[in-house]
Scaffold this motif. Structure first.
Motif, PDB file in Angstrom:
ATOM      1  N   VAL A 371       0.848  -1.194   0.000  1.00 35.32           N
ATOM      2  CA  VAL A 371       0.000   0.000   0.000  1.00 35.32           C
ATOM      3  C   VAL A 371       0.882   1.242   0.000  1.00 35.32           C
ATOM      4  N   TYR A 372       0.681   2.108  -0.977  1.00 32.05           N
ATOM      5  CA  TYR A 372       1.377   3.388  -1.038  1.00 32.05           C
ATOM      6  C   TYR A 372       0.370   4.487  -0.761  1.00 32.05           C
ATOM      7  N   TYR A 373       0.683   5.386   0.195  1.00 32.15           N
ATOM      8  CA  TYR A 373      -0.307   6.418   0.543  1.00 32.15           C
ATOM      9  C   TYR A 373       0.375   7.697   1.003  1.00 32.15           C
ATOM     10  N   GLU A 374      -0.401   8.762   0.958  1.00 34.74           N
ATOM     11  CA  GLU A 374       0.037  10.061   1.458  1.00 34.74           C
ATOM     12  C   GLU A 374      -1.016  10.556   2.436  1.00 34.74           C
ATOM     13  N   LEU A 375      -0.554  11.129   3.537  1.00 31.06           N
ATOM     14  CA  LEU A 375      -1.457  11.624   4.580  1.00 31.06           C
ATOM     15  C   LEU A 375      -1.089  13.059   4.914  1.00 31.06           C
ATOM     16  N   GLY A 376      -2.048  13.961   4.697  1.00 35.84           N
ATOM     17  CA  GLY A 376      -1.861  15.339   5.087  1.00 35.84           C
ATOM     18  C   GLY A 376      -1.183  16.219   4.078  1.00 35.84           C
ATOM     19  N   THR A 377      -1.095  15.797   2.820  1.00 42.93           N
ATOM     20  CA  THR A 377      -0.421  16.627   1.814  1.00 42.93           C
ATOM     21  C   THR A 377      -1.244  17.847   1.422  1.00 42.93           C
ATOM     22  N   MET A 378      -2.541  17.788   1.606  1.00 37.93           N
ATOM     23  CA  MET A 378      -3.416  18.929   1.297  1.00 37.93           C
ATOM     24  C   MET A 378      -4.369  19.150   2.472  1.00 37.93           C
ATOM     25  N   GLY A 379      -3.810  19.339   3.659  1.00 35.73           N
ATOM     26  CA  GLY A 379      -4.647  19.451   4.840  1.00 35.73           C
ATOM     27  C   GLY A 379      -4.867  18.060   5.410  1.00 35.73           C
ATOM     28  N   GLN A 380      -6.067  17.810   5.868  1.00 35.52           N
ATOM     29  CA  GLN A 380      -6.388  16.500   6.412  1.00 35.52           C
ATOM     30  C   GLN A 380      -7.022  15.659   5.310  1.00 35.52           C
ATOM     31  N   ASN A 381      -6.191  14.854   4.682  1.00 32.30           N
ATOM     32  CA  ASN A 381      -6.690  13.979   3.632  1.00 32.30           C
ATOM     33  C   ASN A 381      -5.856  12.706   3.601  1.00 32.30           C
ATOM     34  N   LEU A 382      -6.456  11.627   3.133  1.00 27.42           N
ATOM     35  CA  LEU A 382      -5.758  10.366   2.921  1.00 27.42           C
ATOM     36  C   LEU A 382      -5.867  10.026   1.446  1.00 27.42           C
ATOM     37  N   HIS A 383      -4.717   9.849   0.813  1.00 25.50           N
ATOM     38  CA  HIS A 383      -4.652   9.558  -0.613  1.00 25.50           C
ATOM     39  C   HIS A 383      -3.889   8.248  -0.780  1.00 25.50           C
ATOM     40  N   VAL A 384      -4.602   7.193  -1.137  1.00 23.44           N
ATOM     41  CA  VAL A 384      -3.980   5.888  -1.338  1.00 23.44           C
ATOM     42  C   VAL A 384      -3.953   5.602  -2.830  1.00 23.44           C
ATOM     43  N   GLN A 385      -2.753   5.526  -3.386  1.00 16.86           N
ATOM     44  CA  GLN A 385      -2.633   5.198  -4.805  1.00 16.86           C
ATOM     45  C   GLN A 385      -1.308   4.497  -5.060  1.00 16.86           C
ATOM     46  N   PRO A 386      -1.388   3.161  -5.047  1.00 21.24           N
ATOM     47  CA  PRO A 386      -2.565   2.303  -4.868  1.00 21.24           C
ATOM     48  C   PRO A 386      -2.352   1.245  -3.760  1.00 21.24           C
ATOM     49  N   PHE A 387      -3.429   0.495  -3.468  1.00 23.13           N
ATOM     50  CA  PHE A 387      -3.295  -0.845  -2.912  1.00 23.13           C
ATOM     51  C   PHE A 387      -2.839  -1.728  -4.082  1.00 23.13           C
ATOM     52  N   VAL A 388      -1.802  -2.528  -3.898  1.00 19.83           N
ATOM     53  CA  VAL A 388      -1.252  -3.332  -4.990  1.00 19.83           C
ATOM     54  C   VAL A 388      -1.415  -4.810  -4.668  1.00 19.83           C
ATOM     55  N   GLY A 389      -2.100  -5.507  -5.554  1.00 20.79           N
ATOM     56  CA  GLY A 389      -2.228  -6.948  -5.437  1.00 20.79           C
ATOM     57  C   GLY A 389      -1.461  -7.624  -6.559  1.00 20.79           C
ATOM     58  N   ILE A 390      -0.189  -7.963  -6.302  1.00 16.69           N
ATOM     59  CA  ILE A 390       0.627  -8.645  -7.306  1.00 16.69           C
ATOM     60  C   ILE A 390       0.162 -10.094  -7.394  1.00 16.69           C
ATOM     61  N   GLY A 391      -0.204 -10.504  -8.608  1.00 15.54           N
ATOM     62  CA  GLY A 391      -0.744 -11.847  -8.797  1.00 15.54           C
ATOM     63  C   GLY A 391      -2.177 -11.993  -8.347  1.00 15.54           C
ATOM     64  N   LYS A 392      -2.847 -10.855  -8.072  1.00 14.00           N
ATOM     65  CA  LYS A 392      -4.231 -10.887  -7.593  1.00 14.00           C
ATOM     66  C   LYS A 392      -5.187 -10.433  -8.698  1.00 14.00           C
ATOM     67  N   THR A 393      -6.314 -11.110  -8.780  1.00  9.30           N
ATOM     68  CA  THR A 393      -7.394 -10.659  -9.659  1.00  9.30           C
ATOM     69  C   THR A 393      -8.164  -9.549  -8.967  1.00  9.30           C
ATOM     70  N   VAL A 394      -9.084  -8.931  -9.704  1.00  3.32           N
ATOM     71  CA  VAL A 394      -9.938  -7.896  -9.115  1.00  3.32           C
ATOM     72  C   VAL A 394     -10.703  -8.461  -7.929  1.00  3.32           C
ATOM     73  N   ALA A 395     -11.311  -9.625  -8.118  1.00  8.88           N
ATOM     74  CA  ALA A 395     -12.112 -10.214  -7.045  1.00  8.88           C
ATOM     75  C   ALA A 395     -11.262 -10.510  -5.814  1.00  8.88           C
ATOM     76  N   GLN A 396     -10.043 -10.995  -6.021  1.00 10.26           N
ATOM     77  CA  GLN A 396      -9.178 -11.327  -4.890  1.00 10.26           C
ATOM     78  C   GLN A 396      -8.756 -10.084  -4.113  1.00 10.26           C
ATOM     79  N   LEU A 397      -8.347  -9.038  -4.820  1.00  8.99           N
ATOM     80  CA  LEU A 397      -7.912  -7.827  -4.123  1.00  8.99           C
ATOM     81  C   LEU A 397      -9.091  -7.134  -3.448  1.00  8.99           C
ATOM     82  N   GLN A 398     -10.214  -7.064  -4.124  1.00 12.85           N
ATOM     83  CA  GLN A 398     -11.387  -6.438  -3.516  1.00 12.85           C
ATOM     84  C   GLN A 398     -11.823  -7.178  -2.253  1.00 12.85           C
ATOM     85  N   ALA A 399     -11.701  -8.489  -2.259  1.00  7.99           N
ATOM     86  CA  ALA A 399     -12.059  -9.256  -1.064  1.00  7.99           C
ATOM     87  C   ALA A 399     -11.133  -8.926   0.100  1.00  7.99           C
ATOM     88  N   ILE A 400      -9.850  -8.664  -0.202  1.00  9.32           N
ATOM     89  CA  ILE A 400      -8.893  -8.348   0.857  1.00  9.32           C
ATOM     90  C   ILE A 400      -9.159  -6.974   1.451  1.00  9.32           C
TER      91      ILE A 400
END
Length: 607
Positions: A371-400
């Motif tokens: 998970v790569y994220y930034e916290l507080g770069t524009m005030g109080q905000n959380l920006h996650v880009q992205p959660f990374v599922g290597i070898g994961k399908t959409v369904a698998q990552l969404q379930a996690i």
């Protein structure tokens, strides 16, 4: 400007000194021993022996510099700060140069925020605090342009012999030496007041193999890269294979993959799967402080090989090339998450959301998610880009990630999210990771959060986050565990801090401050970073550690927090491989006696 530049090199240097020191061997190998000359200074009530700088009697003569220039094929240059073309005059330690050029000024002004633009310069630092923020691009050419804390001269190395000649010359003349590849460094190690730089960015060779035949008991696919190769180039070559391959790199595509990255460890999106970049190293070709080219691997110079894999940048040797394991590149999926206080002005709910997010750190890494994220770069905000599922399908990552999203809904915090899937991680990497910028000035700190800290004190960790934002800082976070996908039997093969095998959240903290701010303001910013911001993290997460490439170099007890139980062995390696302290980077093994005195300029040791 060019003719004056050459005149400065050939004329002013020749007139500046009358002391002739021993000249580097034209063959690039070790030269006969020379008596080291020190400059003695007194500072803050203590006596120091210092390296030689322009104006000192031990500074090499113009004849010596010209001989070095011949040895390195004419690739020695007087260094000009990046913004010099925007000023009428560069006032350097070797003389003044008329530098204004409107077209070049426009170019540097446009390129200054670009990492790649600055990487291609010979001696720029991508983040400017440790340059003293001198000679930035300007619209007023009458302003003063000085060297600040930039180096004085640069060797743009094209061959192994050029690097050897630079090391020998610096060692024999007791000069401060800086090794610079991309300048992609938060701690100012790519610059240094009055130093001689060896720039290795020109080493761009890449070779690939399906069957590694070298030392180490590994026989799979591998890549060998020259010192100047960056992540995006190496990954592009690997992706062009059929089937495509991948290697461990940092999160940022412009970072070099040989040099400071593996010497610091080298974490990135594949760290959950394969550990650090250092953990995947098979062999290094290096030049040690005696000017000798050596091979290091599991069988040859194995102690040095261990130290180079995480034991500190610019500590033991200059890496010329590096060989790494490569891996099959699978289908991968990424998810973004955005929570902004402007969408919900209820700060209590926002921090409940952050508490839920950090509380899942162990869960995410235990499921192999980065998970790569930034916290507080524009005030109080959380920006996650992205959660990374290597070898994961959409369904698998969404379930996690579903339990976190369910919690956010229950808390009542609005958020936005997107999901994308790709045929390879390389495609995800190019699409979802955002471009970083250069040319900004800040102090950088950081800390890792231990898995045990999340289990027993997640609330305290979040309170530390509040302290950071309340003090005008912000954070860049990386959720990974360097022991998840790497067998425990291999953990000690590299010299990274053993604590990294039991963490789940790594943070970079930043305190914006100008490099040319008044000394009192800079000192106050440093105290805030060390004792308030990073101090809050250390208190909340005592099972964590600090990562040498992205941390406060002035953190107390840096030997322990950077390397833990590995430090004594690394210190002994430094004494063996660089007994004369030819190499230097702040807060690395063996630098306890060294300081940059006189307001961060001269590199000296107490006597």
């Amino acid at each position: 400007m060019k003719s004056q530049f050459l005149s400065l090199f050939s004329g002013a240097l020749l007139l500046s000194q009358d002391v002739v020191a021993q000249v580097a061997s034209p063959l690039g190998g070790p030269s006969p021993p020379a008596k080291k000359v020190w400059v003695y200074r007194r500072w803050a009530g203590a006596n120091y022996a210092c390296k030689c700088y322009a104006g000192d009697s031990c500074w090499p003569s113009g004849k010596d510099w010209q001989s070095l220039n011949t040895t390195v094929g004419g690739n020695l240059r007087v260094n000009l700060p990046p913004g010099a073309p925007c000023y009428n005059t560069f006032q350097g330690p070797l003389g003044n140069v008329s530098t204004f050029n409107a077209a070049q000024c426009a170019s540097v002004t446009a390129g200054f925020p670009s990492e790649q633009y600055q990487i291609e310069l010979p001696a720029a630092g991508l983040w400017t605090y440790f340059t003293n923020d001198t000679c930035r691009p300007t619209t007023n050419p009458a302003e003063s342009c000085t060297l600040g804390y930039y180096p004085t001269l640069v060797i743009t190395a094209k061959t192994v012999g050029h690097i050897q000649a630079g090391i020998n010359f610096a060692r024999e003349n007791n000069l401060r030496l800086v090794v610079r590849n991309t300048g992609h460094d938060f701690l100012g190690r790519s610059v240094g007041w009055g130093a001689l730089v060896i720039n290795t960015h020109g080493f761009q060779d890449i070779s690939l193999t399906n069957s590694w035949g070298g030392a180490g008991g590994y026989s799979g696919s591998a890549i060998t890269v020259g010192a100047g190769v960056q992540a995006f180039t190496a990954l592009g070559r690997l992706n062009a294979l059929r089937p495509p391959k991948i290697m461990v790199t940092g999160e940022c595509a412009t970072v070099g993959v040989a040099g400071g990255l593996p010497q610091g460890g080298g974490h990135g999106p594949w760290t959950n799967q394969q550990g650090f970049l250092a953990d995947t190293a098979l062999e290094f070709k290096v030049i040690t402080a005696d000017g000798i080219l050596r091979t290091t691997n599991a069988n040859t110079n194995s102690d040095l090989f261990w130290g180079l894999r995480g034991g500190g940048p610019a500590t033991f040797a200059v890496i010329v090339s590096a060989s790494y394991r490569t891996f099959d590149d699978p289908v991968s999926t990424g998810i973004t998450l955005e929570i902004n206080l402007s969408q919900t002005p209820n700060a209590t709910l926002f921090w409940k959301a952050i508490t839920a997010f950090t509380g899942y750190s162990n869960y995410f890494v235990d499921n192999g998610i980065y998970v790569y994220y930034e916290l507080g770069t524009m005030g109080q905000n959380l920006h996650v880009q992205p959660f990374v599922g290597i070898g994961k399908t959409v369904a698998q990552l969404q379930a996690i990630v579903k339990p976190l999203f369910d919690d956010l809904k229950a808390i009542g915090v609005p958020y936005t999210t997107t999901t994308k899937t790709f045929s390879t991680f390389y495609d995800l990497y190019r699409d979802m990771f955002e471009t970083e910028v250069a040319g900004q000035s800040a102090l950088t700190g950081g800390w890792t959060i231990g898995k045990e800290d999340i289990r027993v004190n997640n609330t305290g960790v979040v309170n530390a986050f509040k302290t950071i934002l309340d003090n005008g800082s912000f954070m860049v976070g990386h959720m990974w565990n360097a022991g998840y996908g790497l067998p425990a039997t291999r953990w000690n093969e590299s010299s990274v801090n053993p604590r990294f095998r039991s963490v789940s959240n790594k943070l970079i903290t930043l305190v914006p401050v100008s490099g040319n701010a008044p000394l009192a303001e800079k000192a106050a910013a440093q105290r805030k970073l060390t004792y308030v911001i990073d101090g809050a993290l250390k208190a909340a997460a005592p099972n964590g550690a600090a990562y040498i490439n992205e941390a406060d170099p002035y953190i107390p007890n840096w030997q322990e927090v950077f390397w833990g139980t590995n430090y004594p062995a690394l210190l002994n390696l430094r004494k063996k491989w660089d007994p004369s302290s030819v190499f230097y980077a702040v807060s690395t093994p063996g630098t306890e006696a060294w300081e940059q005195i006189e307001y961060g300029t001269r590199l000296c040791k107490k006597v």
